[in-house]
Write an enzyme that holds these catalytic residues in place. Structure first.
Site, short mmCIF file in Angstrom:
data_model
loop_
_atom_site.label_atom_id
_atom_site.label_comp_id
_atom_site.label_asym_id
_atom_site.label_seq_id
_atom_site.Cartn_x
_atom_site.Cartn_y
_atom_site.Cartn_z
N ASP A 51 24.64 45.14 50.34
CA ASP A 51 25.33 46.24 50.85
C ASP A 51 26.61 46.33 50.23
O ASP A 51 27.38 47.34 50.01
CB ASP A 51 25.82 46.19 52.19
CG ASP A 51 25.84 47.66 52.88
OD1 ASP A 51 25.17 48.52 52.30
OD2 ASP A 51 26.85 47.71 53.80
N GLU A 91 37.04 48.45 52.36
CA GLU A 91 35.59 48.13 52.67
C GLU A 91 35.11 47.08 51.67
O GLU A 91 34.57 46.13 51.92
CB GLU A 91 34.54 49.43 52.68
CG GLU A 91 33.45 48.99 53.56
CD GLU A 91 32.57 50.25 53.91
OE1 GLU A 91 31.62 50.51 53.35
OE2 GLU A 91 33.16 50.92 54.71
N GLU A 143 26.34 57.97 56.38
CA GLU A 143 27.24 57.29 57.39
C GLU A 143 26.97 57.21 58.96
O GLU A 143 27.27 56.13 59.49
CB GLU A 143 28.77 58.23 57.29
CG GLU A 143 29.33 58.15 55.84
CD GLU A 143 29.96 57.00 55.69
OE1 GLU A 143 29.26 56.09 55.50
OE2 GLU A 143 31.14 56.94 55.36
N GLU A 213 17.19 54.25 53.88
CA GLU A 213 17.77 53.38 54.87
C GLU A 213 16.86 52.62 55.40
O GLU A 213 17.13 51.31 55.73
CB GLU A 213 18.62 54.03 55.97
CG GLU A 213 19.69 54.70 55.43
CD GLU A 213 20.89 54.35 54.98
OE1 GLU A 213 20.96 52.93 55.45
OE2 GLU A 213 22.00 54.41 54.60
#
EC number: 3.5.1.-
Length: 224
Positions: A51, A91, A143, A213
Site C-alpha cells: 500500500d 500518509e 477512498e 480493491e
C-alpha cells in the site's frame, strides 16, 4: 433528473446494484480478520509495504483529478480535492514510520501483480479524454472502500489487535468518513449533469475499482 437521466442518489443506487461486489471489497476476509483479531501479521506487513507503493502512485492520480477539476466551469470542488492532496504527504510519512515499527524494508519492496494492475489503471486517468466525472467517481470509490473496510474494524464488538487500531482509525475515523461523503456529493452532482455515456463510464470505473480493491486484498492475503 437531468443530464444523463440520473438523480442525486446515483452513487447509492450503484452501491445497491453492485452490493455483492461492494461487500466483497469492504468485508474482505483480510480486513475482517483484522476486526476478528485473527489476522496473519505477515499478511498485514505485505499489505503495509504494497500500500505504501500504491500511495506513491496515487499522488499522480489525485493530481490528474485536480487538473480535470481546474478545467471545469465551476471549480468549487478544488478545495475538497486539495484536502486529499494535502493528506498524502502525511500518509507517506505514516507508512514509513509504520514500516520501521514492523521491520519492513520499503526500499527492497517491489509491486506485486495486483498492485501493478492497479497502477496501470490509475495512470490511464492522465488521458485528457477521460472526463472529470469519471475521475472523481474513481477517487471517491477508492477512498470509500478503505473508509468502509477499516471503519468496520473499529465498530463496536471488534477484536482488532491494539497494535493495529491506529491503522484502522486512520481510514475508519468519522473525519475520513465525512471526507468521503463530501466526495460522494461531488460525484452525484457531476453525474446529475453528465451525458449518458459519461455516466456509464463512471459506473464502469466504480465497478473496476471494486475489482481492483478485491484483488489488492487478495494479494495482501497471499503472494500473488
Amino acid at each position: 433528473m437531468d443530464g444523463g437521466g440520473v438523480d442525486t442518489a446515483t452513487t447509492a443506487a450503484w452501491m445497491e446494484k453492485h452490493r455483492h461486489m461492494y461487500e466483497r471489497a469492504t468485508r474482505h476476509p483480510f480486513t475482517v480478520s483484522i476486526r476478528d483479531g485473527t489476522v496473519d501479521m505477515s499478511a498485514f506487513k505485505r499489505w503495509l509495504s504494497q500500500d505504501y507503493l500504491f500511495v506513491r502512485e496515487f499522488v499522480a492520480f489525485i493530481a490528474s483529478v485536480l487538473l480535470k477539476c481546474c478545467k471545469q466551469e465551476d471549480s468549487s470542488d478544488m478545495e475538497i480535492i486539495l484536502g486529499g492532496v494535502a493528506s498524502i504527504s502525511d500518509e507517506i510519512s505514516w507508512f514509513k514510520n509504520e514500516a520501521t515499527v514492523w521491520g519492513v524494508d520499503l526500499a527492497s519492496v517491489s509491486p506485486l501483480k495486483a498492485n501493478l494492475e492497479y497502477h496501470r489503471f490509475l495512470r490511464s486517468f492522465t488521458e485528457p479524454e477521460i472526463s472529470y466525472a469519471v475521475a472523481v467517481t474513481t477517487f471517491w470509490t477508492i477512498e470509500t472502500v478503505y473508509q468502509d473496510s477499516f471503519g468496520f474494524c473499529i465498530q463496536d464488538g471488534n477484536k482488532t489487535p491494539p497494535e493495529l487500531l491506529g491503522t484502522c482509525q486512520r481510514w475508519g475515523s468519522a473525519g475520513f468518513r465525512q471526507y468521503c461523503q463530501s466526495l460522494q456529493s461531488i460525484v452525484d452532482r457531476c453525474l446529475a449533469n453528465a451525458p449518458a455515456d459519461a455516466v456509464q463510464s463512471a459506473e464502469e470505473a466504480f465497478v473496476r475499482v471494486l475489482e481492483l480493491e478485491i484483488g489488492f486484498w487478495d494479494m495482501s492475503s497471499s503472494r500473488s
